[in-house]
Design a protein around this motif. Structure first.
Motif, PDB file in Angstrom:
ATOM      1  N   LEU A 476      17.845  -7.473  -0.384  1.00 46.73           N
ATOM      2  CA  LEU A 476      16.722  -6.636   0.045  1.00 46.73           C
ATOM      3  C   LEU A 476      15.441  -7.457  -0.077  1.00 46.73           C
ATOM      4  N   ASN A 477      14.501  -7.198   0.794  1.00 45.76           N
ATOM      5  CA  ASN A 477      13.250  -7.949   0.678  1.00 45.76           C
ATOM      6  C   ASN A 477      12.244  -7.264  -0.239  1.00 45.76           C
ATOM      7  N   ALA A 478      12.674  -6.236  -0.941  1.00 45.59           N
ATOM      8  CA  ALA A 478      11.869  -5.623  -2.005  1.00 45.59           C
ATOM      9  C   ALA A 478      12.848  -5.026  -3.002  1.00 45.59           C
ATOM     10  N   ALA A 479      12.370  -4.793  -4.212  1.00 47.72           N
ATOM     11  CA  ALA A 479      13.252  -4.261  -5.250  1.00 47.72           C
ATOM     12  C   ALA A 479      13.712  -2.853  -4.897  1.00 47.72           C
ATOM     13  N   PRO A 480      14.882  -2.436  -5.395  1.00 48.35           N
ATOM     14  CA  PRO A 480      15.331  -1.068  -5.109  1.00 48.35           C
ATOM     15  C   PRO A 480      14.401  -0.012  -5.701  1.00 48.35           C
ATOM     16  N   LEU A 481      13.732  -0.322  -6.817  1.00 40.62           N
ATOM     17  CA  LEU A 481      12.829   0.649  -7.448  1.00 40.62           C
ATOM     18  C   LEU A 481      11.389   0.161  -7.355  1.00 40.62           C
TER      19      LEU A 481
END
Ligand code: SF4
Length: 1003
Positions: A476-481
């Motif tokens: 993912l290009n950003a954290a899940p949270l």
């Protein structure tokens, strides 16, 4: 053997150990609760003898509690799992039929399965963990795997506390900040159990009381800390928000507020656009040129406006509004040059609390109006008129030097008693605003931050938010949270439906910063919004005390594709209105489970283990390396950052392997980028190697002490291969002392803000103004009202968002009230945590269970007698959702309208290797059976029983009634489950008593 029964002592404690005995003392960090005190583990011939507090440790200074000393019984618990297990083909989940397998086979099963998922549809792998302390590692794994379906326990614990405070003041209680009891004169504790903040709070409270401080506890039940308070103020559960609104009413009406603080350090003077009907309504007016003005105030970098009462003109908030001679208005209504009507946000707050009189709150909370009025005055008088200045100079974010630091000696502490309600977010916002008007934020004697807090408001951690980010074999290009700042940052599909299995960051619960672990099994079973393939659960007992609606969830865990699980519900349509994806059910180990493959990692044979397809035996905290990291949840003190580690003091039991090692091994086998070199090789030998060498950004790793090639750099520096050795030599802890000029006012302290950015704790060094009025919340509300052009909620959720995303705090009844006949079920039912247990941990501990082997429903005698139930008698407790039979105890430490019990004492028969028919399974009971995991949402829809803003589980909202059990009924709790059978290789009981004599062990 008869010596046991003789008068002769078992051993002579004064005798010297036998000369051949090898005694050792090793230091590590306790994990019998999350306070993380330093401990000394005493060993003889390599075997644990006892544990005491480490006097050299900055947190507990040698103090240890009953839990900490009982760690030895955790280590030798008969329930210890010792080898990987695979469910026998054809057996039902829950039956506990397993065959032992090797770790290599376990890893191969996982590698094959996860590699296939990752190369096709990574979101079909979900990783959810309990109250662990390695979220920086597990979150990294999930992100690099490419699944959004990751979270830890915060959603069912205290995300309301974290989010409500962080979205308002940039920090929160517990690991991120707390009350400065060394300098406070009045301490008000609300909704806090004594298991949280254990030794450090007890030490601080003892000192505070000896110094003459006044301690008030507001809690429905007078247990734990409330029992030693100077005053206990009982309150009806779920009504704290009404109390705070009334306190604000009095403080503002009587001008007991810190006006100078509000004008300079909060958004109280900033002008809000009133009633335009357009997309700026309720937002702050600002200079539209983004180049003008400082970054800050959410993700909108524009300079806000204020009305200067000296020049009687509208000015930019910075720097004109704070310039020498300017005096921004907190009250009034004004008109901008373009004709827009505006008012300072404080004016709107004043109008909001105006009808919230003490009399209004008294009818809701059960607290007398005069006591509310008196409490407000006591707070205001102490903050303003008993204030003092510390001779601590500091420089603010605008370069102005202050020769002293203003103390506001009123400190608060609050926790899950506020958070675990469906109105918790706005309640905690109200508390944060109350603290702010008193000027107590990061002030001596008030609330103080702990590094790496304060964070920006909204924190610069965005969760992933686009379906395009979900691709096979791609991180993912950003954290899940993360922390959404507006609707564009939600994790939703083009049609507004959730992207995550737990529906976090969707329109159902937009600011669910910690995910919603409590919805995963229900949603995954239903295939809402899609079916999972593999669910990995670490250290969470989802088949028992960590779940609402326990019996139905147990059914769901074993549900086959053709079977409709769970209790009947009004309608059968999930909240998003999406039908389950029945046609795409992935094959399970047996071909047809609704959740096809279930992996459970735990150190003990909890109730959840029996439902696993694959069991991975974890170590105890005494057998492994751990880090309490600045990237996660460190043990920082007010005066500076502090991180700590655990090092193994005994070897792993059997084939137990730390879950961290499992994650590093799987990450390496799956060749996830974070765990793999550029040429495709394994990057880290093991978890300790990962901790030393992983860098989140250049020079910033999991541990901040003894960095640099030669170990001489701290906070930031190159990896040091000897870092573990340095921690081991230094009591497993590193503490950095900030200069005094950085001890306070850190939201606005230029020196600290620059320092925090340089050390990688913050992305920017901009000022963190307190958000009494939240334009972040307003942006969601505007979307719900159809006034913005971007993302808008689905029709059935518009009213919900419009109602609960109020930019100013307000009180509303817990959502469960609307789903319940409150006349038929008039009592509030809550749980409390005993100080001998943290969460549900160690309720099976051989020493600690002597304190609580079963629980009672604690009821005021007036209520119990009215229901015809004797003290100690058996009764039924019933809610709209279920019933449980239990024993009742009279107690005057609770008001007549509330009943309570200890949390998680009840156990399934045979689980945790407790003897068949143990007190825990016959007399102990769970309140969870009475709590629904979902509530009706509109016609025919169900939605998580959670806070509509954050998704925090509404554990304490249930309403019940009580009646006597029949004379012919068995004297045992109900419901009961089929007894759990022992898992292969479970440690089991020692043969005979373990007895130690001076230097000589006998079994
Ligand atoms: S307070 Fe918590 S961390 Fe400290 S000794 Fe007790 S159980 Fe261990």
């Amino acid at each position: 053997m008869f010596k046991l029964f003789s008068r002769a002592p078992l051993h002579d404690p004064l005798a010297s150990p036998a000369p051949e005995a090898k005694t050792e003392i090793k230091t590590t960090t306790c994990y019998m609760c999350a306070c993380r005190c330093g401990i000394r583990v005493h060993l003889r011939d390599g075997e644990l003898r006892y544990i005491d507090g480490n006097p050299e440790h900055p947190l507990n200074k040698g103090v240890i509690c009953a839990k900490g000393a009982s760690g030895i019984m955790k280590q030798v618990s008969p329930a210890r799992l010792t080898q990987p297990l695979l469910r026998k083909a054809g057996s039902d989940r829950g039956a506990g039929q397993f065959e032992p397998i090797s770790w290599e086979r376990a890893f191969q099963i996982l590698e094959d399965r996860l590699a296939k998922i990752r190369s096709t549809d990574p979101r079909k792998f979900a990783l959810f963990t309990g109250r662990d302390q390695m979220q920086a590692l597990t979150g990294l794994f999930a992100r690099h795997f490419g699944t959004p379906n990751y979270a830890a326990h915060g959603g069912f614990c205290s995300v309301n506390m974290a989010a409500g405070m962080i979205y308002t003041i940039g920090g929160s209680f517990w690991e991120f900040g707390g009350p400065d009891l060394d300098r406070a004169k009045l301490f008000v504790m609300i909704g806090t159990a004594e298991d949280h903040h254990s030794n450090p709070m007890k030490m601080a409270l003892g000192k505070f009381k000896r110094a003459g401080g006044r301690f008030i506890s507001i809690n429905p039940v007078r247990t734990g800390y409330s029992a030693i308070a100077d005053e206990w103020i009982p309150i009806k559960p779920g009504t704290d928000g009404a109390l705070f609104m009334a306190l604000l009413h009095v403080l503002i009406a009587e001008d007991l507020i810190d006006r100078a603080f509000l004008k300079r350090f909060t958004n109280a003077p900033q002008l809000v656009v009133l009633e335009t009907g357009g997309d700026r309504e309720g937002m702050f007016a600002h200079d539209p040129d983004p180049a003008k003005g400082p970054p800050g105030d959410g993700r909108e970098p524009h300079n806000k406006l204020v009305f200067d009462t000296v020049s009687r003109t509208i000015k930019a908030a910075y720097p004109e509004g704070i310039a020498e001679g300017a005096d921004p208005a907190l009250e009034g209504h004004y008109t901008l040059a373009d004709g827009s009507k505006v008012a300072p946000s404080f004016q709107l707050l004043r109008e909001r609390v105006e009808p919230c009189t003490p009399e209004w709150a008294s009818a809701i909370t059960g607290i007398a109006a005069e006591r509310i009025r008196g409490l407000a005055r006591e707070m205001g008088e102490t903050a303003l008129h008993q204030a003092f200045e510390l001779p601590v100079p500091w420089t603010d974010a605008w370069g102005r030097r202050h020769e002293t630091t203003q103390a506001r000696p009123v400190a608060f502490h609050a926790m899950r008693g506020l958070a675990a309600h469906s109105n918790g977010f706005q309640t905690i916002r109200a508390l944060a605003v109350l603290m702010s008007v008193l000027g107590t934020i990061d002030a001596p004697g008030g609330f103080r931050h702990k590094a790496p807090y304060p964070r920006h408001i909204v924190p610069n951690f965005r969760a992933f938010n686009s379906p395009d980010m979900l691709k096979p074999n791609t991180p993912l290009n950003a954290a899940p949270l993360g922390f959404p700042a507006n609707p564009e940052e939600l994790a939703i599909n083009a049609d507004g439906s959730p992207m995550r299995i737990d529906h976090a960051f969707s329109w159902e619960h937009p600011l669910s910063a910690h995910g919603l672990m409590h919805t995963v099994i229900t949603n995954a079973t239903r295939g809402d919004p899609y079916r999972l393939d593999t669910l990995m659960i670490f250290m969470a007992n989802m088949a028992w005390n960590s779940t609402m609606n326990t019996m139905a969830v147990r059914e769901m865990l074993n549900a086959k594709v053709a079977r409709a699980p769970g209790r009947p519900k009004p309608g059968d349509t999930p909240a998003g209105g999406r039908p389950p994806e029945a046609d795409e059910a992935a094959p399970s180990a047996d071909g047809d489970f609704q959740i096809p493959f279930l992996v459970v990692c735990d150190a003990f044979q909890s109730e959840m283990v029996a439902f696993a397809d694959l069991v991975l035996p974890d170590t105890t905290y005494l057998e492994r390396h751990d880090v309490m990291s600045m990237l996660d949840r460190p043990i920082s003190e007010f005066e500076g950052p502090c991180d700590s580690v655990r090092v193994p003091v005994v070897p792993p039991t059997g084939q137990c392997k730390p879950f961290q090692e499992v994650i590093v091994e799987l990450g390496s086998r799956l060749k996830l980028p974070a765990f793999t070199t550029a040429d495709g090789q394994r990057k880290f030998k093991d978890y300790p190697d990962f901790v030393v060498n992983f860098e989140a950004q250049p020079g910033v790793g999991f541990l901040m002490g003894w960095r640099g090639a030669d170990g001489t750099e701290h906070l930031r520096g190159a990896p040091n291969p000897k870092q573990w050795e340095m921690y081991a030599k230094n009591n497993c802890v590193f503490q950095y002392h900030l200069p005094e000029s950085m001890h306070y006012m850190r939201n606005w302290n230029r020196e600290y803000l620059d320092f925090a950015k340089a050390k990688g704790w913050r992305q920017k060094n901009d000022v963190i103004q307190l958000q009494l009025y939240s334009d972040t919340l307003q942006s969601f509300r505007l979307a719900a009202q159809g006034k913005t052009k971007g993302r808008q909620p689905p029709e059935h959720l518009r009213e919900r968002i419009d109602t609960y995303f109020d930019p100013l705090p307000f009180w509303y009844p817990p959502l469960e009230d609307a789903a319940t006949d409150t006349e038929a079920y008039p009592l509030n039912a809550i749980t409390q945590r005993p100080m001998a247990m943290y969460h549900s941990w160690d309720s099976q501990n051989a020493w600690l269970r002597q304190i609580h082997s079963h629980n009672y429903l604690q009821v005021n005698p007036l209520t119990a007698q009215k229901a015809g139930i004797a003290d100690g008698g058996w009764c039924w407790v019933e809610s709209s959702w279920g019933k449980v039979r239990c024993m009742l105890r009279y107690s005057e430490a609770v008001e007549p309208g509330t009943v309570w019990t200890w949390n998680a004492i009840g156990k399934a028969d045979g689980a945790w290797q407790l003897a068949p028919g143990s007190d825990e399974s016959r007399k102990g009971f769970l309140l969870n059976h009475l709590i629904s995991e979902e509530l009706p949402q509109g016609t025919g829809r169900m939605i998580s029983n959670s806070d509509p803003v954050t998704g925090q589980a509404g554990w304490y909202d249930v309403r019940v009634r009580i009646r006597p059990a029949g004379p012919q009924e068995p004297e045992a709790t109900s419901p009961q489950v089929v007894a759990t059978v022992a898992a292969p290789g479970v440690l089991g009981k020692r043969r005979g008593p373990a007895a130690y004599f001076a230097g000589k062990k006998r079994e």
